[in-house]
Design a protein around this motif. Structure first.
Motif, mmCIF file in Angstrom:
data_model
loop_
_atom_site.group_PDB
_atom_site.id
_atom_site.type_symbol
_atom_site.label_atom_id
_atom_site.label_comp_id
_atom_site.label_asym_id
_atom_site.label_seq_id
_atom_site.Cartn_x
_atom_site.Cartn_y
_atom_site.Cartn_z
ATOM 1 N N HIS A 195 -46.306 -35.977 33.061
ATOM 2 C CA HIS A 195 -47.535 -36.264 33.802
ATOM 3 C C HIS A 195 -47.856 -37.749 33.692
ATOM 4 C CE1 HIS A 195 -48.400 -32.119 34.832
ATOM 5 N NE2 HIS A 195 -48.166 -31.767 33.574
ATOM 6 N N ILE A 196 -47.220 -38.543 34.530
ATOM 7 C CA ILE A 196 -47.351 -39.999 34.491
ATOM 8 C C ILE A 196 -47.759 -40.480 35.876
ATOM 9 C CG2 ILE A 196 -46.144 -42.176 34.070
ATOM 10 C CD1 ILE A 196 -44.237 -40.565 32.270
ATOM 11 N N THR A 197 -48.747 -41.356 35.921
ATOM 12 C CA THR A 197 -49.221 -41.902 37.193
ATOM 13 C C THR A 197 -48.659 -43.312 37.393
ATOM 14 O OG1 THR A 197 -51.217 -42.827 36.176
ATOM 15 C CG2 THR A 197 -51.338 -40.559 37.009
ATOM 16 N N TRP A 198 -48.757 -43.803 38.638
ATOM 17 C CA TRP A 198 -48.321 -45.163 38.926
ATOM 18 C C TRP A 198 -49.113 -46.170 38.103
ATOM 19 C CZ3 TRP A 198 -44.046 -46.670 41.042
ATOM 20 C CH2 TRP A 198 -43.400 -45.893 42.003
ATOM 21 N N GLU A 199 -50.426 -45.918 37.952
ATOM 22 C CA GLU A 199 -51.275 -46.844 37.204
ATOM 23 C C GLU A 199 -50.845 -46.928 35.739
ATOM 24 O OE1 GLU A 199 -52.331 -44.465 39.166
ATOM 25 O OE2 GLU A 199 -53.099 -45.648 40.870
ATOM 26 N N LYS A 200 -50.551 -45.764 35.152
ATOM 27 C CA LYS A 200 -50.117 -45.731 33.754
ATOM 28 C C LYS A 200 -48.748 -46.382 33.589
ATOM 29 C CE LYS A 200 -49.427 -42.522 29.896
ATOM 30 N NZ LYS A 200 -49.449 -41.094 29.475
ATOM 31 N N LEU A 201 -47.894 -46.177 34.578
ATOM 32 C CA LEU A 201 -46.546 -46.738 34.517
ATOM 33 C C LEU A 201 -46.582 -48.262 34.605
ATOM 34 C CD1 LEU A 201 -43.515 -45.850 34.489
ATOM 35 C CD2 LEU A 201 -43.561 -46.107 36.964
ATOM 36 N N MET A 202 -47.384 -48.790 35.536
ATOM 37 C CA MET A 202 -47.449 -50.227 35.729
ATOM 38 C C MET A 202 -48.268 -50.909 34.635
ATOM 39 S SD MET A 202 -45.533 -50.440 38.284
ATOM 40 C CE MET A 202 -45.693 -52.200 38.601
ATOM 41 N N GLY A 203 -49.171 -50.152 34.040
ATOM 42 C CA GLY A 203 -50.018 -50.737 33.005
ATOM 43 C C GLY A 203 -49.339 -50.825 31.682
ATOM 44 N N ALA A 229 -34.123 -34.897 24.065
ATOM 45 C CA ALA A 229 -34.176 -35.774 25.236
ATOM 46 C C ALA A 229 -35.611 -35.974 25.703
ATOM 47 C CB ALA A 229 -33.318 -35.194 26.361
ATOM 48 N N VAL A 230 -36.400 -34.904 25.693
ATOM 49 C CA VAL A 230 -37.796 -34.999 26.108
ATOM 50 C C VAL A 230 -38.594 -35.862 25.118
ATOM 51 C CG1 VAL A 230 -39.911 -33.695 26.562
ATOM 52 C CG2 VAL A 230 -37.710 -32.779 27.291
ATOM 53 N N ILE A 231 -38.344 -35.677 23.815
ATOM 54 C CA ILE A 231 -39.035 -36.490 22.805
ATOM 55 C C ILE A 231 -38.691 -37.964 22.994
ATOM 56 C CG2 ILE A 231 -39.139 -37.020 20.331
ATOM 57 C CD1 ILE A 231 -38.815 -34.028 19.792
ATOM 58 N N CYS A 232 -37.413 -38.244 23.240
ATOM 59 C CA CYS A 232 -37.002 -39.639 23.476
ATOM 60 C C CYS A 232 -37.723 -40.216 24.692
ATOM 61 C CB CYS A 232 -35.490 -39.711 23.683
ATOM 62 S SG CYS A 232 -34.519 -39.355 22.200
ATOM 63 N N PHE A 233 -37.839 -39.415 25.753
ATOM 64 C CA PHE A 233 -38.537 -39.876 26.942
ATOM 65 C C PHE A 233 -40.002 -40.180 26.633
ATOM 66 C CE2 PHE A 233 -41.332 -38.801 30.507
ATOM 67 C CZ PHE A 233 -40.878 -39.708 31.458
ATOM 68 N N MET A 234 -40.632 -39.331 25.837
ATOM 69 C CA MET A 234 -42.048 -39.515 25.521
ATOM 70 C C MET A 234 -42.275 -40.744 24.637
ATOM 71 S SD MET A 234 -43.033 -35.491 24.819
ATOM 72 C CE MET A 234 -44.784 -35.770 24.600
ATOM 73 N N MET A 294 -30.884 -42.457 27.281
ATOM 74 C CA MET A 294 -32.226 -42.366 27.841
ATOM 75 C C MET A 294 -32.785 -43.756 28.140
ATOM 76 S SD MET A 294 -33.088 -39.194 28.248
ATOM 77 C CE MET A 294 -34.845 -39.361 28.455
ATOM 78 N N ILE A 295 -32.462 -44.718 27.283
ATOM 79 C CA ILE A 295 -32.878 -46.104 27.543
ATOM 80 C C ILE A 295 -32.148 -46.649 28.758
ATOM 81 C CG2 ILE A 295 -32.796 -48.454 26.631
ATOM 82 C CD1 ILE A 295 -33.243 -47.270 23.846
ATOM 83 N N LEU A 296 -30.862 -46.346 28.866
ATOM 84 C CA LEU A 296 -30.048 -46.885 29.951
ATOM 85 C C LEU A 296 -30.395 -46.297 31.315
ATOM 86 C CD1 LEU A 296 -26.593 -47.028 28.144
ATOM 87 C CD2 LEU A 296 -27.720 -48.961 29.256
ATOM 88 N N LEU A 297 -31.092 -45.169 31.350
ATOM 89 C CA LEU A 297 -31.403 -44.525 32.632
ATOM 90 C C LEU A 297 -32.285 -45.378 33.533
ATOM 91 C CD1 LEU A 297 -31.988 -40.796 31.609
ATOM 92 C CD2 LEU A 297 -30.115 -41.722 32.980
ATOM 93 N N LYS A 298 -32.973 -46.346 32.976
ATOM 94 C CA LYS A 298 -33.834 -47.179 33.820
ATOM 95 C C LYS A 298 -33.119 -48.399 34.367
ATOM 96 C CE LYS A 298 -35.873 -49.754 29.930
ATOM 97 N NZ LYS A 298 -37.143 -50.065 29.225
ATOM 98 N N PHE A 299 -31.851 -48.611 33.944
ATOM 99 C CA PHE A 299 -31.116 -49.801 34.352
ATOM 100 C C PHE A 299 -30.067 -49.478 35.411
ATOM 101 C CE2 PHE A 299 -32.346 -50.824 29.913
ATOM 102 C CZ PHE A 299 -33.131 -51.930 30.184
ATOM 103 N N SER A 300 -29.767 -50.494 36.210
ATOM 104 C CA SER A 300 -28.757 -50.337 37.257
ATOM 105 C C SER A 300 -28.280 -51.700 37.717
ATOM 106 C CB SER A 300 -29.321 -49.552 38.444
ATOM 107 O OG SER A 300 -28.423 -49.574 39.539
ATOM 108 N N ALA A 335 -43.423 -26.133 26.006
ATOM 109 C CA ALA A 335 -44.680 -26.871 25.832
ATOM 110 C C ALA A 335 -44.476 -28.365 26.041
ATOM 111 C CB ALA A 335 -45.247 -26.599 24.439
ATOM 112 N N LEU A 336 -43.404 -28.909 25.476
ATOM 113 C CA LEU A 336 -43.137 -30.339 25.624
ATOM 114 C C LEU A 336 -42.812 -30.703 27.066
ATOM 115 C CD1 LEU A 336 -41.023 -31.101 22.424
ATOM 116 C CD2 LEU A 336 -43.291 -31.985 22.961
ATOM 117 N N TRP A 337 -42.010 -29.865 27.716
ATOM 118 C CA TRP A 337 -41.616 -30.144 29.097
ATOM 119 C C TRP A 337 -42.834 -30.150 30.027
ATOM 120 C CZ3 TRP A 337 -36.609 -31.360 30.458
ATOM 121 C CH2 TRP A 337 -36.378 -31.525 31.824
ATOM 122 N N LYS A 338 -43.782 -29.287 29.747
ATOM 123 C CA LYS A 338 -44.972 -29.185 30.588
ATOM 124 C C LYS A 338 -45.852 -30.418 30.479
ATOM 125 C CE LYS A 338 -48.770 -26.026 31.659
ATOM 126 N NZ LYS A 338 -49.441 -24.743 31.280
#
Length: 547
Positions: free
Chosen positions: A539-547, A466-471, A393-399, A532-535
């Motif tokens: 819900h992530i916005t660009w502002e939250k992601l960049m902040g 996997a969802v918990i790790c993402f959160m 899950m950590i590696l998914l953001k790398f390339s 419930a967790l998947w729902k």
């Protein structure tokens, strides 16, 4: 450029290098440039975690060695165990080999397979042997740092307890093991390069790295089972196959020298422990010209494969991905996981470990008593396969192709949810599901069809995990960051914390088996929790992601 301490130490061996036909002064310059560049950038092979703006002139790799010092502390009991040196030092060298070999596979293979020296230096008036020796010494320098971090404290403890002779022999054995690992790794790649080329070669290299990782895990188990424990004493029954467990070679010479046991198989193991490492390095140096010549095959990328989507696959995709956007990102993430070599280099060995680990737990719990095994609840060891999920899950953001991430900004993306949900679904179905299905088939064969409901719950819990790790983990657009910035050591603490959820899932699963229909109630609860967790998770916005 900085004049490194390692190079000053290397100066004392100038005559040795010169006697082998190496132009030492040129080799030293090459190494000085390599070490300087290692401090200026963040190479994958050295797993640095500093960003470019934070990098200093010194090498960040040295700052991450503390984790190996901690690993080395766990080997101290084997040094203090007693005076059965064949047993305790075989285990010590086996653990050391595990860490060094996995590091060699994941980190230093990129150096051995680097073709930039060929492109830059070969047209220059530089001796080929000098170039190849510089590459070998470059690997040896960083491998020596890793070795010192792992064994320095245990060997000092051994010096205090067992004396100077123990320390000297152990040090020589460690050097021989390092030489053996470097030589064997290079020779395996030489064999592959001899018969394959282009894209197929690169795929085979990935599979060889997985195979080596699995061999290390299996070999460690064979090493343990070579010894018999009777009334707290350890005995060894010599078998022919023990010749291939090379940590025992070095444990045998310790037993022979420290206890004076000159049995024939001790003499054989000792001879193998001295001759094979030296022979492997000699063969590598002998055939290095052919190795460097065949490395040119790595520049061939081959023709792009047509990806044909069958009707059944399209139907499956529509079932698991409910929107066109999510299906698009699912296909994109699947393609990246399949074709991104830097990503596969990091992930695939972990997948191999996840297949082996459940069976290691089973083997340690039962000694060939399959009747007792089939009626037990040892099928819950399949939860150990989940421990790879946080790392991936950590590696998914790398390339390695992270510069193409600008496409996210110019594309008409209204919501980030389909990006993340599609990528995680691709990970679950493309990477984890094959591992899970393979384990499930074997577990059904071992424990019977009675465990099928349990296996379903394991898969549901894997998705929840996997969802918990993402959160919990830091959010980032998939495949948008340089894989050079990945550092497993810096994430060790959070990965360990997330692994506690695996123990929680397994514990709840075990408790559910104590009640009638408890397993089905647990399944229903798990499905509700997953929904419930998947729902809420994506819900992530660009502002939250960049902040």
């Amino acid at each position: 450029m900085q004049d490194f301490r390692t190079l000053k130490l290397l100066d004392r061996f100038e005559r040795v290098f010169s006697s082998f036909g190496v132009d030492y002064k040129i080799m030293r310059k090459i190494l000085q440039v390599k070490l300087t560049m290692d401090g200026r950038r963040v190479p994958t092979i050295f797993s640095q975690n500093a960003k470019k703006k934070d990098q200093e002139s010194n090498n960040q790799y040295l700052k991450s060695l503390w984790i190996y010092v901690i690993f080395g502390l766990f080997t101290i009991p084997f040094v203090l165990l007693g005076e059965n040196y064949l047993f305790q030092m075989s285990l010590f060298y086996g653990i050391f080999t595990f860490f060094v070999m996995t590091s060699m596979i994941s980190d230093f293979s990129s150096v051995l397979l680097d073709i930039r020296d060929r492109n830059i230096l070969f047209p220059k008036p530089v001796n080929r042997k000098t170039i190849s020796t510089a590459k070998l010494v470059h690997v040896a320098i960083y491998l020596s740092f890793l070795t010192i971090a792992l064994v320095s404290i245990p060997l000092i403890v051994g010096l205090v307890k067992n004396g100077l002779l123990f320390f000297i022999v152990s040090t020589l054995n460690i050097i021989l093991i390092d030489l053996l690992i470097i030589g064997l790794t290079a020779l395996i790649y030489l064999f592959i390069l001899r018969f394959f080329d282009g894209e197929k070669l690169k795929d085979i290299i990935n599979y060889v790295q997985i195979g080596l990782s699995l061999m290390i895990m299996v070999g460690y188990q064979l090493l343990i089972r070579s010894f018999q424990f009777i009334d707290l004493s350890v005995s060894l029954e010599p078998q022919w196959w023990q010749i291939f467990i090379f940590p025992m070679w070095f444990g045998a010479n310790m037993e022979m020298i420290m206890n004076g046991s000159y049995q024939p198989f001790y003499l054989l193991f000792t001879a193998l422990g001295i001759l094979i490492p030296l022979l492997s390095i000699w063969i590598y140096m002998k055939f290095n010209d052919a190795f460097e010549q065949n490395l040119q095959k790595l520049t061939y990328h081959g023709k792009a494969k047509e990806n044909k989507q069958g009707k059944l696959r399209q139907l499956f995709l529509k079932v698991i991905c409910h929107t066109k956007e999510e299906r698009a990102y699912f296909r994109f993430a699947s393609s990246m996981m399949k074709n991104e070599r830097d990503f596969k280099l990091k992930v695939y060995p972990s997948l191999g470990f996840s297949i082996v680990i459940p069976f290691i737990f089973i083997m340690n719990g039962f000694n060939n008593n399959f009747n007792e095994l089939s009626t037990s609840k040892s099928y819950l060891t399949i939860y150990s396969s989940l421990i790879i999920i946080p790392t991936i899950m950590i590696l998914l953001k790398f390339s390695g192709k992270y510069k193409g991430a600008w496409i996210y900004r110019v594309a008409p993306i209204q919501q980030l949810k389909p990006i993340f949900s599609g990528t995680i679904k691709a990970f679950i179905f493309k990477l984890y599901l094959p591992v899970y299905l393979l384990l499930s088939v074997v577990f059904i064969a071992l424990f019977g069809v009675r465990v099928m409901p349990d296996l379903v719950i394991v898969f549901i819990n894997a998705i929840i995990y996997a969802v918990i790790c993402f959160m919990v983990l830091k959010k980032s657009i998939p495949f948008s960051e340089s894989i050079d910035q990945y550092n497993q050591n810096s994430n060790a603490a959070i990965i360990f914390g997330l692994m506690l959820f695996v123990a929680l899932f397994a514990g709840l699963h075990y408790v559910s088996t104590l009640f009638s229909y408890g397993i089905y109630l647990y399944m229903v609860i798990a499905i509700i929790c997953l929904a419930a967790l998947w729902k809420q998770a994506f819900h992530i916005t660009w502002e939250k992601l960049m902040g």
